[in-house]
Design an enzyme around this catalytic site. Sequence first.
Site, PDB file in Angstrom:
ATOM      1  N   SER A 315     -41.778  34.787  21.142  1.00 50.46           N
ATOM      2  CA  SER A 315     -40.977  33.681  20.625  1.00 50.46           C
ATOM      3  C   SER A 315     -39.694  34.165  19.974  1.00 50.46           C
ATOM      4  O   SER A 315     -39.701  35.076  19.145  1.00 50.46           O
ATOM      5  CB  SER A 315     -41.793  32.888  19.595  1.00 50.46           C
ATOM      6  OG  SER A 315     -40.999  31.903  18.980  1.00 50.46           O
ATOM      7  N   ASP A 316     -38.587  33.537  20.347  1.00 51.36           N
ATOM      8  CA  ASP A 316     -37.342  33.746  19.621  1.00 51.36           C
ATOM      9  C   ASP A 316     -37.518  33.292  18.179  1.00 51.36           C
ATOM     10  O   ASP A 316     -38.287  32.359  17.913  1.00 51.36           O
ATOM     11  CB  ASP A 316     -36.225  32.908  20.260  1.00 51.36           C
ATOM     12  CG  ASP A 316     -35.390  33.735  21.231  1.00 51.36           C
ATOM     13  OD1 ASP A 316     -35.554  34.958  21.250  1.00 51.36           O
ATOM     14  OD2 ASP A 316     -34.591  33.134  21.965  1.00 51.36           O
ATOM     15  N   LYS A 317     -36.815  33.940  17.284  1.00 52.59           N
ATOM     16  CA  LYS A 317     -36.861  33.517  15.886  1.00 52.59           C
ATOM     17  C   LYS A 317     -36.024  32.257  15.688  1.00 52.59           C
ATOM     18  O   LYS A 317     -36.519  31.242  15.229  1.00 52.59           O
ATOM     19  CB  LYS A 317     -36.346  34.639  14.974  1.00 52.59           C
ATOM     20  CG  LYS A 317     -36.194  34.225  13.505  1.00 52.59           C
ATOM     21  CD  LYS A 317     -35.695  35.351  12.658  1.00 52.59           C
ATOM     22  CE  LYS A 317     -34.235  35.656  12.898  1.00 52.59           C
ATOM     23  NZ  LYS A 317     -33.311  34.604  12.361  1.00 52.59           N
TER      24      LYS A 317
END
Length: 794
Positions: A315-317
């Site tokens: 997951s991207d932050k």
Amino acid sequence: MEETNKDNLIKKPVDELEKELSTDYTKGLSEGEAQNRLRKYGPNEIEEKKENPLINLAKKFWNPSAWVLEAAAVLSLILGKYLDFYIIVALIIFNAILSFSEEQRANKALEMLKSRLQVQARVLRDENWKSIPSRLLVPGDIVRLRLGDFVPADVRLIEGQLEVDQSALTGESLTVAKGKGDVVYSGSIIKRGEATGVVILTGKNTYFGKTAQLVSIAKPRLRVQQVISRVVFWMMVIVIVILGISGAVILLRHENPLDFLPLALVLVIGAIPIALPAMFTISLALGSEELSKAGVLVTRLDSIEGASTMNTLASDKTGTLTVNKLSVHNVIPLEGDDKEVITYGALASREEDQDPIDLAFINKAKELGVELQSWKVVEFKPFDPSTRRTESLVEKDGSTFRVTKGAIDALGKLCGLKDIEKIYEKAQSEAKIGCRVLAVAKNDGEKWKLVGLVSLRDPPREDSAELVKELRDLGVKVIMLTGDAQPIAQEIAKEVGIGPNVVKVNEFKENPKIIDQIDGLAEVYPEDKYTVVKLLQQEGRVVGMTGDGVNDAPALRQADVGIAVSNATDVAKAAASVVLTSPGLRNIVDMVKIGRRIYERINIWILSRITRTFQNVVFIALALLLLNKFVISTFGMVLLLFMFDFVTLTMSTDNVPWSKRPASWNIFNLVKVSIILGIVMVVESFMILFLVNSLPTRPLQTSIFLYLLYSNIFNLLNIREKRNFWDSAPSKVMGLTMLADIIAAFALVTFGIPGLVAIPPTLALEILALSLTLNLIVNNFIKIGVEKILKVEW
């Protein structure tokens, strides 16, 4: 639009186009004028060529399943079974029409989703910048193009510099530089820079005749077709073995081989999973509709299966775990005061680009009461990765100066600072709590001076920690990917509940085996993401990957489930198999749950189908070999298949619970469970056969038809729930369809129709009661015992 006029719009000096197109470069078109032009020129899209529905309907009669039934009809005709012939032909036509209508319904669902995945364009209308679907663009519209955009129409540039990828149009892989007056063609991709332009051609009038539609919905060409093939393989193995044994016995008995043909006909018809492809397609299409209501737009149907088996989410932050809205957290002035630092930073920003960092400075300036309109921005240089800063030339009261904002080291070198470490020390405390610290500088004509530092923070979303925990409970490992430095990444990862063990991406690339010990990767460049996905897959992970940028596209395409977040660029959306409509992880949690529910529906259908095939085929064959009689007619077998398939199609709506762990296709386990239950059901079928044979009237074939149908229906009701069958109820549609099938079958056998001799209602009720008792009581506990004692799961 005539070709001469097209050439005019492409070749005429761009400064003269304003009058030619009756537009205003500073104000744009009015909404009223835009609507008039939309009616005149039509939507900015090219009508999709669709296949003739009659051709689609004809194809329903030309496929392997149809061939089997058509062969059965021909064989019935050859054997003089004219009634069977007419009825089978009627059922072939009915099946084709039903399949065609369901496919049309599925396609309509996909087209509805397609309409929600329109490319958006930034356009100037009535002096205001807004985002609209690109299909609503008209000649004369003023548009803004930025890094990562697909060009929505043929556009002449008014100002700005771009590097454009035209490979989709020309096949040339090198980017092309475009400046004022140049045409940027529809379908190109902006690889660098930003610019403002005027739309000159739209829709079918564009130079390359390309639409700006980016995301094409993949039609049902599914990875799960492999599952269909494996199911058909196991079913045909059962049939071939039984046919081989039966044929050998008939030859040893010196009986007429023609007697074998009706048996072969019935067995082949019974083994072909006619409704399986339709079941897959309908389940996934309805699932895509269900997901769309949860804010998940599916661009490839097979991604639903990927969501059910996904065990790792990279997951991207930003925007997924955090709110994706930067705000000024703290100001550290080095010269002047807080207001001065923010003012210069805001002047080195541009509101119309909607860049989060720019907006954070501008919004803070407004909070402080700074009137930015009193300055005139003469020149603006957008962020350049090579210089790592933005820059403006501004003018006020006759004096001009330059301002810039960007990375501390970049501005430190620009200002000629020798002791940059002291500046870093001031930023350290902000960085430790997850802030991004930028420097602001000013040049009044002599040299650049660092005026201060500004820390920006994108705080975690309020629901991130809860949703991360929910994904973990579902057996999905969440790994945070961020370009931030390791200390910042660790702080955010801890706050959202992922864990503190964040390592630099290079450490993971050197040793992917540490995947089970880490919680996140820091200092991840977009180009690293593709490698990360590949390494995770090599470690046996089924990977979901979130992304938003142009450089995320290869990783999104490589991932088992490529997830474009709500604010993703057009390129990322085109590469992804799933597009989220709202920020955060909630949509992803819903996607996993719904994907697993769809998987369970299909899994139960396969188990039911193999069990039914084993019961029907083995029972009919053994009855012929042991008792030398056909216990069901060819017509009865075909009618049985169609009536039960009518029920099984409603499995696509069933309320099955989702699994608490990632799904996995285990066809061999399904076959083992099916054979165990099938053997039990064969024994039960012989009990019914002997009961019917003991009756004075003995309407054998009708009674066996009714028992096999009821047995199949109640068996499906039993195996749809791994616990006791009463622990969950089927969907309303499925329940009503089962009831309708039971009532219809009762009416058919008690009134009688050609091919089915009538039986007394009391006998029909007895068969109903026996099939219900055997399948919902006896077989329910056998099913539970198979899983507990033999440790066989499905």
